[in-house]
Scaffold this motif. Structure first.
Motif, PDB file in Angstrom:
ATOM      1  N   GLU A  80       0.538  -0.906   0.338  1.00 27.72           N
ATOM      2  CA  GLU A  80      -0.308   0.367   0.284  1.00 27.72           C
ATOM      3  C   GLU A  80       0.345   1.538  -0.221  1.00 27.72           C
ATOM      4  O   GLU A  80       0.441   2.210  -0.337  1.00 27.72           O
ATOM      5  CB  GLU A  80      -0.996  -0.157   0.652  1.00 27.72           C
ATOM      6  CG  GLU A  80      -0.565   0.285   2.630  1.00 27.72           C
ATOM      7  CD  GLU A  80      -0.290  -1.087   2.443  1.00 27.72           C
ATOM      8  OE1 GLU A  80      -0.259  -1.219   4.331  1.00 27.72           O
ATOM      9  OE2 GLU A  80       0.123  -2.124   2.764  1.00 27.72           O
ATOM     10  N   ARG A  81       2.706   0.783   0.567  1.00 28.60           N
ATOM     11  CA  ARG A  81       3.369   2.214   0.695  1.00 28.60           C
ATOM     12  C   ARG A  81       3.187   2.554  -1.243  1.00 28.60           C
ATOM     13  O   ARG A  81       4.332   3.253  -1.401  1.00 28.60           O
ATOM     14  CB  ARG A  81       4.572   2.547   1.382  1.00 28.60           C
ATOM     15  CG  ARG A  81       3.297   1.900   2.715  1.00 28.60           C
ATOM     16  CD  ARG A  81       4.438   2.414   3.942  1.00 28.60           C
ATOM     17  NE  ARG A  81       3.776   1.715   5.078  1.00 28.60           N
ATOM     18  CZ  ARG A  81       4.017   2.218   6.249  1.00 28.60           C
ATOM     19  NH1 ARG A  81       5.395   2.391   6.493  1.00 28.60           N
ATOM     20  NH2 ARG A  81       3.860   1.963   7.788  1.00 28.60           N
ATOM     21  N   ALA A  82       3.343   1.684  -1.795  1.00 28.33           N
ATOM     22  CA  ALA A  82       4.728   1.429  -3.080  1.00 28.33           C
ATOM     23  C   ALA A  82       4.534   3.125  -4.290  1.00 28.33           C
ATOM     24  O   ALA A  82       5.530   2.774  -4.100  1.00 28.33           O
ATOM     25  CB  ALA A  82       3.987  -0.348  -3.561  1.00 28.33           C
ATOM     26  N   ARG A  83       3.257   2.461  -4.348  1.00 31.06           N
ATOM     27  CA  ARG A  83       2.863   3.441  -5.618  1.00 31.06           C
ATOM     28  C   ARG A  83       3.541   5.239  -4.775  1.00 31.06           C
ATOM     29  O   ARG A  83       4.356   6.341  -5.667  1.00 31.06           O
ATOM     30  CB  ARG A  83       1.404   4.215  -5.384  1.00 31.06           C
ATOM     31  CG  ARG A  83       1.723   5.267  -6.364  1.00 31.06           C
ATOM     32  CD  ARG A  83       0.110   5.728  -5.872  1.00 31.06           C
ATOM     33  NE  ARG A  83      -0.473   5.137  -7.285  1.00 31.06           N
ATOM     34  CZ  ARG A  83      -1.895   4.998  -7.572  1.00 31.06           C
ATOM     35  NH1 ARG A  83      -3.099   6.419  -6.618  1.00 31.06           N
ATOM     36  NH2 ARG A  83      -2.438   4.198  -8.342  1.00 31.06           N
ATOM     37  N   TRP A  84       3.398   5.371  -3.448  1.00 31.12           N
ATOM     38  CA  TRP A  84       4.046   6.912  -3.241  1.00 31.12           C
ATOM     39  C   TRP A  84       5.570   6.684  -2.699  1.00 31.12           C
ATOM     40  O   TRP A  84       6.088   8.090  -2.819  1.00 31.12           O
ATOM     41  CB  TRP A  84       2.666   7.614  -2.175  1.00 31.12           C
ATOM     42  CG  TRP A  84       1.712   7.611  -3.017  1.00 31.12           C
ATOM     43  CD1 TRP A  84       0.308   7.286  -2.085  1.00 31.12           C
ATOM     44  CD2 TRP A  84       1.913   8.882  -3.433  1.00 31.12           C
ATOM     45  NE1 TRP A  84      -0.303   8.375  -3.368  1.00 31.12           N
ATOM     46  CE2 TRP A  84       0.750   9.114  -3.764  1.00 31.12           C
ATOM     47  CE3 TRP A  84       2.068  10.165  -3.751  1.00 31.12           C
ATOM     48  CZ2 TRP A  84      -0.111  10.494  -4.382  1.00 31.12           C
ATOM     49  CZ3 TRP A  84       1.575  10.945  -4.530  1.00 31.12           C
ATOM     50  CH2 TRP A  84       0.323  10.481  -5.044  1.00 31.12           C
ATOM     51  N   THR A  85       5.448   5.694  -2.347  1.00 33.76           N
ATOM     52  CA  THR A  85       6.970   5.513  -2.087  1.00 33.76           C
ATOM     53  C   THR A  85       7.825   6.152  -3.542  1.00 33.76           C
ATOM     54  O   THR A  85       9.009   6.871  -3.676  1.00 33.76           O
ATOM     55  CB  THR A  85       7.880   4.415  -1.509  1.00 33.76           C
ATOM     56  OG1 THR A  85       7.194   3.637  -0.546  1.00 33.76           O
ATOM     57  CG2 THR A  85       9.216   3.769  -1.672  1.00 33.76           C
ATOM     58  N   VAL A  86       6.974   5.223  -4.917  1.00 34.83           N
ATOM     59  CA  VAL A  86       8.160   4.893  -6.352  1.00 34.83           C
ATOM     60  C   VAL A  86       8.132   7.176  -6.382  1.00 34.83           C
ATOM     61  O   VAL A  86       8.938   7.489  -7.059  1.00 34.83           O
ATOM     62  CB  VAL A  86       7.591   4.453  -6.953  1.00 34.83           C
ATOM     63  CG1 VAL A  86       7.724   4.771  -8.297  1.00 34.83           C
ATOM     64  CG2 VAL A  86       7.858   2.954  -6.783  1.00 34.83           C
ATOM     65  N   LEU A  87       6.866   7.489  -5.891  1.00 34.04           N
ATOM     66  CA  LEU A  87       6.634   9.167  -6.744  1.00 34.04           C
ATOM     67  C   LEU A  87       7.567   9.716  -6.068  1.00 34.04           C
ATOM     68  O   LEU A  87       8.461  10.691  -7.261  1.00 34.04           O
ATOM     69  CB  LEU A  87       4.920   9.536  -6.808  1.00 34.04           C
ATOM     70  CG  LEU A  87       4.426   8.481  -7.487  1.00 34.04           C
ATOM     71  CD1 LEU A  87       2.415   8.597  -7.530  1.00 34.04           C
ATOM     72  CD2 LEU A  87       3.981   8.445  -9.320  1.00 34.04           C
ATOM     73  N   GLU A  88       7.401   9.461  -4.993  1.00 30.78           N
ATOM     74  CA  GLU A  88       8.729  10.969  -3.814  1.00 30.78           C
ATOM     75  C   GLU A  88      10.005  10.371  -4.304  1.00 30.78           C
ATOM     76  O   GLU A  88      10.429  11.574  -4.174  1.00 30.78           O
ATOM     77  CB  GLU A  88       7.782  10.773  -2.647  1.00 30.78           C
ATOM     78  CG  GLU A  88       6.596  11.574  -2.705  1.00 30.78           C
ATOM     79  CD  GLU A  88       6.045  11.677  -1.111  1.00 30.78           C
ATOM     80  OE1 GLU A  88       7.360  12.353  -0.802  1.00 30.78           O
ATOM     81  OE2 GLU A  88       4.993  11.410  -0.618  1.00 30.78           O
ATOM     82  N   GLY A  89      10.396   9.442  -4.740  1.00 34.60           N
ATOM     83  CA  GLY A  89      11.704   9.361  -4.200  1.00 34.60           C
ATOM     84  C   GLY A  89      12.014   9.549  -5.467  1.00 34.60           C
ATOM     85  O   GLY A  89      13.039   9.349  -6.073  1.00 34.60           O
ATOM     86  N   TRP A  90      11.251   9.215  -6.665  1.00 33.81           N
ATOM     87  CA  TRP A  90      11.106   9.233  -7.702  1.00 33.81           C
ATOM     88  C   TRP A  90      12.332  10.710  -8.498  1.00 33.81           C
ATOM     89  O   TRP A  90      12.691  11.656  -9.018  1.00 33.81           O
ATOM     90  CB  TRP A  90      10.305   8.659  -8.736  1.00 33.81           C
ATOM     91  CG  TRP A  90      11.231   8.777 -10.053  1.00 33.81           C
ATOM     92  CD1 TRP A  90      10.758  10.134 -11.499  1.00 33.81           C
ATOM     93  CD2 TRP A  90      11.321   7.826 -11.333  1.00 33.81           C
ATOM     94  NE1 TRP A  90      11.179   9.458 -12.702  1.00 33.81           N
ATOM     95  CE2 TRP A  90      11.771   8.299 -12.402  1.00 33.81           C
ATOM     96  CE3 TRP A  90      11.372   6.641 -11.415  1.00 33.81           C
ATOM     97  CZ2 TRP A  90      11.969   7.312 -13.843  1.00 33.81           C
ATOM     98  CZ3 TRP A  90      11.152   5.196 -12.039  1.00 33.81           C
ATOM     99  CH2 TRP A  90      11.585   5.794 -13.161  1.00 33.81           C
ATOM    100  N   VAL A  91      11.127  11.030  -7.934  1.00 31.52           N
ATOM    101  CA  VAL A  91      11.188  12.896  -7.688  1.00 31.52           C
ATOM    102  C   VAL A  91      12.513  13.795  -7.371  1.00 31.52           C
ATOM    103  O   VAL A  91      13.343  14.229  -7.753  1.00 31.52           O
ATOM    104  CB  VAL A  91      10.070  13.728  -7.529  1.00 31.52           C
ATOM    105  CG1 VAL A  91      10.659  15.410  -7.163  1.00 31.52           C
ATOM    106  CG2 VAL A  91       8.948  12.956  -7.458  1.00 31.52           C
ATOM    107  N   ASP A  92      12.672  12.810  -5.555  1.00 28.05           N
ATOM    108  CA  ASP A  92      14.099  13.024  -5.695  1.00 28.05           C
ATOM    109  C   ASP A  92      15.048  13.292  -6.193  1.00 28.05           C
ATOM    110  O   ASP A  92      16.010  13.500  -5.784  1.00 28.05           O
ATOM    111  CB  ASP A  92      14.148  12.758  -3.840  1.00 28.05           C
ATOM    112  CG  ASP A  92      12.725  13.242  -2.435  1.00 28.05           C
ATOM    113  OD1 ASP A  92      13.368  14.599  -3.174  1.00 28.05           O
ATOM    114  OD2 ASP A  92      12.249  12.542  -2.398  1.00 28.05           O
TER     115      ASP A  92
END
Length: 254
Positions: A80-92
């Motif tokens: 359930e955390r994977a989507r936002w882990t990827v999105l925020e981590g991708w930006v950073d």
């Protein structure tokens, strides 16, 4: 007498290559130019990098490796955390490699050489799957691809915008595309996932989930003016982005 570290010459070569690629483009930069910039012989360059393509691969490698580490961390964590882990981590991660990414954009066909292209394609497919989620339909998969683009392309086109401002704007756009993460869903340590410092600007635990009348009025005025994103307004008022959005007029959300 100071002894030169074994990898110091290699590091200097990579730094000079990146400078020259940025100035003249990859195709118009020769190994001789790099050698002259460093007052080395061409043979000294070839000792570390047998071909110019090896320079490109070495410059791109940190970005590729960090993206792979990010996806490994997202896949290892709760689904359930994977989507936002990827999105925020991708930006950073993309912001952390802003300069070599700009170089790649101007010579994008070059990533087709060697293994780099195939690794980037695998990274893109893994990211799309994690963002779309299990059992995703066509629309969810299309939006996942759009989200990755929203977390990447602005870095190249808005080079004059400070990192923190651009980060907030990029995530604001992604959240408008996909919706907000659940209010009680903590995000992971994206900096740790890629071996760096945790990014600034993420919501800290314990921020108030309500605003007083004056804060609501201020938030609406700031958002209507269009000079600040919801993330920046939330940071200024000391609340979460979701809290800011709950008090905005739906017609004003862009």
């Amino acid at each position: 007498m100071t002894v030169e570290a074994p990898d110091d010459t290699r590091t200097r070569i990579l730094r000079a290559a990146l400078d020259l690629f940025a100035e003249h483009g990859y195709q118009r930069t020769s190994l001789r130019q790099i050698a002259e910039r460093l007052r080395l012989t061409k043979a000294a360059i070839l000792y570390h990098f047998p071909a110019k393509e090896h320079l490109l691969a070495a410059l791109v490698e940190p970005l590729v490796a960090d993206l792979e580490a990010l996806l490994d961390a997202a896949e290892a964590g709760p689904a359930e955390r994977a989507r936002w882990t990827v999105l925020e981590g991708w930006v950073d991660t993309i912001l952390g490699h802003r300069r070599p990414l700009g170089m790649l954009f101007h010579d994008i066909a070059l990533v087709g050489r060697g293994d780099t292209y195939h690794r980037l394609m695998r990274i893109a497919m893994r990211a799309n799957d994690l963002i779309a989620g299990p059992d995703a339909g066509r629309r969810e998969r299309v939006r996942a691809v759009q989200a990755v683009a929203a977390c990447s392309d602005p870095v190249v086109f808005f080079t004059d915008i400070p990192v923190e401002v651009l980060r907030a704007d990029m995530l604001d756009g992604v959240r408008q595309l996909l919706g907000d993460p659940p209010e009680d869903l903590p995000t992971g340590d994206f900096g740790a996932a890629t071996g760096g410092d945790a990014p600034r600007g993420r919501r800290r635990p314990g921020r108030p989930q309500a605003m007083g009348p004056e804060q609501v009025e201020a938030a609406r005025r700031m958002y209507a003016e269009g000079r600040q994103s919801a993330d920046e307004i939330a940071a200024a008022l000391g609340v979460s982005r979701a809290t800011v959005y709950r008090h905005l007029d739906p017609a004003s959300r862009r």
